[in-house]
Design a protein around this motif. Structure first.
Motif, PDB file in Angstrom:
ATOM      1  N   VAL A 217       0.838  -1.204   0.000  1.00 58.54           N
ATOM      2  CA  VAL A 217       0.000   0.000   0.000  1.00 58.54           C
ATOM      3  C   VAL A 217       0.869   1.248   0.000  1.00 58.54           C
ATOM      4  O   VAL A 217       0.556   2.234  -0.690  1.00 58.54           O
ATOM      5  CB  VAL A 217      -0.962  -0.018   1.206  1.00 58.54           C
ATOM      6  CG1 VAL A 217      -1.700   1.312   1.321  1.00 58.54           C
ATOM      7  CG2 VAL A 217      -1.951  -1.161   1.070  1.00 58.54           C
ATOM      8  N   ARG A 218       1.964   1.240   0.749  1.00 56.90           N
ATOM      9  CA  ARG A 218       2.875   2.390   0.769  1.00 56.90           C
ATOM     10  C   ARG A 218       3.379   2.708  -0.634  1.00 56.90           C
ATOM     11  O   ARG A 218       3.422   3.863  -1.051  1.00 56.90           O
ATOM     12  CB  ARG A 218       4.061   2.080   1.697  1.00 56.90           C
ATOM     13  CG  ARG A 218       5.042   3.249   1.854  1.00 56.90           C
ATOM     14  CD  ARG A 218       6.214   2.879   2.742  1.00 56.90           C
ATOM     15  NE  ARG A 218       6.972   1.764   2.179  1.00 56.90           N
ATOM     16  CZ  ARG A 218       7.163   0.598   2.771  1.00 56.90           C
ATOM     17  NH1 ARG A 218       6.610   0.359   3.959  1.00 56.90           N
ATOM     18  NH2 ARG A 218       7.873  -0.344   2.191  1.00 56.90           N
ATOM     19  N   ASP A 219       3.747   1.655  -1.395  1.00 57.01           N
ATOM     20  CA  ASP A 219       4.236   1.866  -2.762  1.00 57.01           C
ATOM     21  C   ASP A 219       3.123   2.384  -3.668  1.00 57.01           C
ATOM     22  O   ASP A 219       3.365   3.245  -4.537  1.00 57.01           O
ATOM     23  CB  ASP A 219       4.797   0.558  -3.323  1.00 57.01           C
ATOM     24  CG  ASP A 219       6.071   0.118  -2.613  1.00 57.01           C
ATOM     25  OD1 ASP A 219       6.672   0.947  -1.909  1.00 57.01           O
ATOM     26  OD2 ASP A 219       6.445  -1.058  -2.752  1.00 57.01           O
TER      27      ASP A 219
ATOM     28  N   GLY B 142       0.845   7.589  -6.298  1.00 53.42           N
ATOM     29  CA  GLY B 142      -0.384   8.342  -6.516  1.00 53.42           C
ATOM     30  C   GLY B 142      -1.574   7.483  -6.883  1.00 53.42           C
ATOM     31  O   GLY B 142      -2.639   7.998  -7.232  1.00 53.42           O
ATOM     32  N   GLY B 143      -1.408   6.169  -6.822  1.00 50.82           N
ATOM     33  CA  GLY B 143      -2.491   5.249  -7.160  1.00 50.82           C
ATOM     34  C   GLY B 143      -2.053   4.244  -8.202  1.00 50.82           C
ATOM     35  O   GLY B 143      -0.857   4.060  -8.460  1.00 50.82           O
TER      36      GLY B 143
ATOM     37  N   VAL C 229      -1.948  -4.606  -5.083  1.00 48.27           N
ATOM     38  CA  VAL C 229      -2.174  -5.024  -3.694  1.00 48.27           C
ATOM     39  C   VAL C 229      -2.920  -6.356  -3.617  1.00 48.27           C
ATOM     40  O   VAL C 229      -2.473  -7.303  -2.967  1.00 48.27           O
ATOM     41  CB  VAL C 229      -2.957  -3.946  -2.908  1.00 48.27           C
ATOM     42  CG1 VAL C 229      -3.244  -4.424  -1.482  1.00 48.27           C
ATOM     43  CG2 VAL C 229      -2.197  -2.628  -2.886  1.00 48.27           C
ATOM     44  N   ALA C 230      -4.075  -6.445  -4.279  1.00 48.36           N
ATOM     45  CA  ALA C 230      -4.955  -7.612  -4.114  1.00 48.36           C
ATOM     46  C   ALA C 230      -4.273  -8.911  -4.532  1.00 48.36           C
ATOM     47  O   ALA C 230      -4.405  -9.928  -3.843  1.00 48.36           O
ATOM     48  CB  ALA C 230      -6.243  -7.413  -4.912  1.00 48.36           C
ATOM     49  N   GLU C 231      -3.543  -8.900  -5.652  1.00 47.87           N
ATOM     50  CA  GLU C 231      -2.894 -10.123  -6.125  1.00 47.87           C
ATOM     51  C   GLU C 231      -1.592 -10.440  -5.403  1.00 47.87           C
ATOM     52  O   GLU C 231      -1.407 -11.564  -4.912  1.00 47.87           O
ATOM     53  CB  GLU C 231      -2.657 -10.051  -7.638  1.00 47.87           C
ATOM     54  CG  GLU C 231      -3.935 -10.098  -8.451  1.00 47.87           C
ATOM     55  CD  GLU C 231      -3.678 -10.015  -9.946  1.00 47.87           C
ATOM     56  OE1 GLU C 231      -2.495 -10.104 -10.353  1.00 47.87           O
ATOM     57  OE2 GLU C 231      -4.650  -9.871 -10.706  1.00 47.87           O
TER      58      GLU C 231
ATOM     59  N   GLY D 167      -6.940  -2.703   6.400  1.00 49.66           N
ATOM     60  CA  GLY D 167      -6.408  -1.777   7.389  1.00 49.66           C
ATOM     61  C   GLY D 167      -5.325  -0.884   6.831  1.00 49.66           C
ATOM     62  O   GLY D 167      -5.291   0.326   7.108  1.00 49.66           O
ATOM     63  N   ALA D 168      -4.419  -1.448   6.033  1.00 48.76           N
ATOM     64  CA  ALA D 168      -3.332  -0.654   5.458  1.00 48.76           C
ATOM     65  C   ALA D 168      -3.863   0.412   4.506  1.00 48.76           C
ATOM     66  O   ALA D 168      -3.380   1.557   4.495  1.00 48.76           O
ATOM     67  CB  ALA D 168      -2.343  -1.571   4.741  1.00 48.76           C
ATOM     68  N   LEU D 169      -4.852   0.059   3.701  1.00 50.44           N
ATOM     69  CA  LEU D 169      -5.419   1.028   2.760  1.00 50.44           C
ATOM     70  C   LEU D 169      -6.190   2.132   3.487  1.00 50.44           C
ATOM     71  O   LEU D 169      -6.117   3.308   3.105  1.00 50.44           O
ATOM     72  CB  LEU D 169      -6.322   0.313   1.758  1.00 50.44           C
ATOM     73  CG  LEU D 169      -5.586  -0.472   0.668  1.00 50.44           C
ATOM     74  CD1 LEU D 169      -6.480  -1.520   0.030  1.00 50.44           C
ATOM     75  CD2 LEU D 169      -5.027   0.477  -0.395  1.00 50.44           C
TER      76      LEU D 169
END
Length: 415
Positions: A133-135, A140-141, A148-150, A382-384
């Motif tokens: 999530v930090r990356d 910027g998205g 993230v999900a995969e 939580g991270a997001l």
């Protein structure tokens, strides 16, 4: 069953409109009765929560019939010989076994897949989710699915099994190709991809297993080998795992260990973006709401929409006799929206407490990885929430073409 009701008039898994939102059709199926024959696939659709939950536990049904009947005795044609590599890999995993083989394999897997092992992974899962999530935020998205999900669940189950980091990009394509065979009426192109992936995946896993036999580690493959060695009689007999069962079990854990989590993540965030009040509530009180939100997101847009069972002995549903040799399609997505069980099921409620969803199945085939999936989903959520408090959609998401395994091709977000 309403004799005048034609299931194919509302149940249309090849239709993009149906795949985009099957839940209104499920409501019509539930209203029309408890079981419906679906002629295009010669299956019986079961849409109600009570029936689905009961039938998942009914020993007159099975994921396979070959422990009791030949193909001929059961009135079914054997799979085409060209599909053999897929069926060899798939049919020896515990998801497609029945007792006594299932009991033996699951006991050995559970012996290596202990709650302590899963809980020990929590810091790793949370650190990995935070870094992904930090990356994403630093850029910027981007595509939440790919960024993230995969990678999160793939890395976690690969870490558990001791798959080298350099080899992990192989896993998702193999899994996607194999899982294509779980759709209704897969075509020959789908089968060819699944066969090729099964051959490659099996060969790869045999090299991993051979390496762990030579040099055991602190991983699940080594644990399965150790459990295998401790249990007595020779390969294929007694209480041991055969070599093929070990390969198939590892493939199943790698596939099932991330497919549902990937799709639950993207389906869940898509649902949150469409329900800004619920996303706002979650952002305001994540510590309290993340546990219930994880369960609600699994329920609201179910990642596995349908699970099939063979009828081993005649059964009756609401006065309709379903004969031996038939196939049931248990509609998880419909069961999870049944108003007889869920208050206002069409509404997303991240604070929902009474939530007996069946997204992880039930009975002897209840998902052995459910505790790990919950840790992964809570960690990424939580991270997001923490690192991207203003996360929003950047473009309308593209839904995948599949019905049974429900997910998105991509979910573009911006921060």
């Amino acid at each position: 069953m309403d004799a005048a009701f034609e299931a194919s008039a509302v149940f249309a898994p090849s239709s993009p409109e149906f795949v985009a939102d099957p839940y209104p059709a499920y409501a019509r199926l539930r209203e029309a009765g408890r079981v419906h024959h679906y002629a295009p696939t010669d299956q019986w659709l079961v849409p109600h929560h009570a029936d689905v939950a009961a039938l998942l536990r009914d020993r007159r049904l099975g994921r396979t019939y070959l422990h009791r009947f030949t193909h001929e005795e059961f009135g079914r044609a054997a799979p085409p010989p060209g599909h053999e590599p897929f069926h060899t890999l798939n049919d020896h995993g515990m998801l497609d076994l029945e007792a006594p083989a299932h009991t033996r394999v699951r006991r050995l897997v559970t012996k290596a897949f202990t709650p302590r092992t899963v809980e020990r992974l929590r810091p790793y899962v949370e650190e990995l989710a935070d870094g992904l999530v930090r990356d994403l935020v630093a850029d910027g998205g981007g595509d939440l699915a790919a960024r993230v999900a995969e990678p999160l669940p793939v890395a976690v189950i690969a870490e558990m099994l001791g798959i080298p980091e350099a080899d992990r990009p192989l896993l998702r394509p193999w899994s996607a190709a194999i899982c294509g065979m779980y759709e209704l009426n897969p075509g020959e192109d789908t089968a060819a991809r699944a066969v090729r992936a099964s051959e490659e995946f099996s060969a790869y896993l045999r090299t991993v297993i051979a390496a762990r036999r030579e040099k055991p580690g602190d991983d699940l493959v080594s644990g399965l080998i150790a459990a295998h060695s401790e249990e007595g009689a020779g390969e294929g007999g007694g209480k041991r795992l055969s070599e093929q069962e070990m390969v198939s079990t590892c493939a199943l854990l790698l596939n099932a260990g991330h497919e549902a989590t990937v799709n639950a993540t993207v389906n869940g965030w898509h649902a949150l973006f469409r329900h800004p009040d619920q996303l706002a509530a979650l952002r305001a009180d994540p510590g309290r709401l993340i546990p219930t939100a994880v369960e609600e997101l699994m329920r609201f847009d179910t990642p596995l929409q349908l699970f099939e069972r063979w009828v081993l002995d005649d059964i009756e549903i609401d006065g309709t006799t379903i004969p031996r040799g038939s196939e049931l399609a248990l509609l998880f997505g419909s069961a999870n929206h049944d108003p007889a069980v869920f208050t206002r099921p069409a509404e997303l409620d991240v604070a929902r407490r009474d939530n007996p969803h069946i997204s992880f199945s039930a009975g002897i085939h209840y998902c052995v990885g459910a505790p790990l999936a919950r840790i992964e989903l809570a960690a990424s959520l939580g991270a997001l929430l923490r690192r991207a408090p203003k996360l929003r959609l950047a473009a309308e998401p593209r839904r995948g073409p599949n019905f049974v395994i429900r997910g998105l091709r991509e979910l573009l977000v911006e921060v």
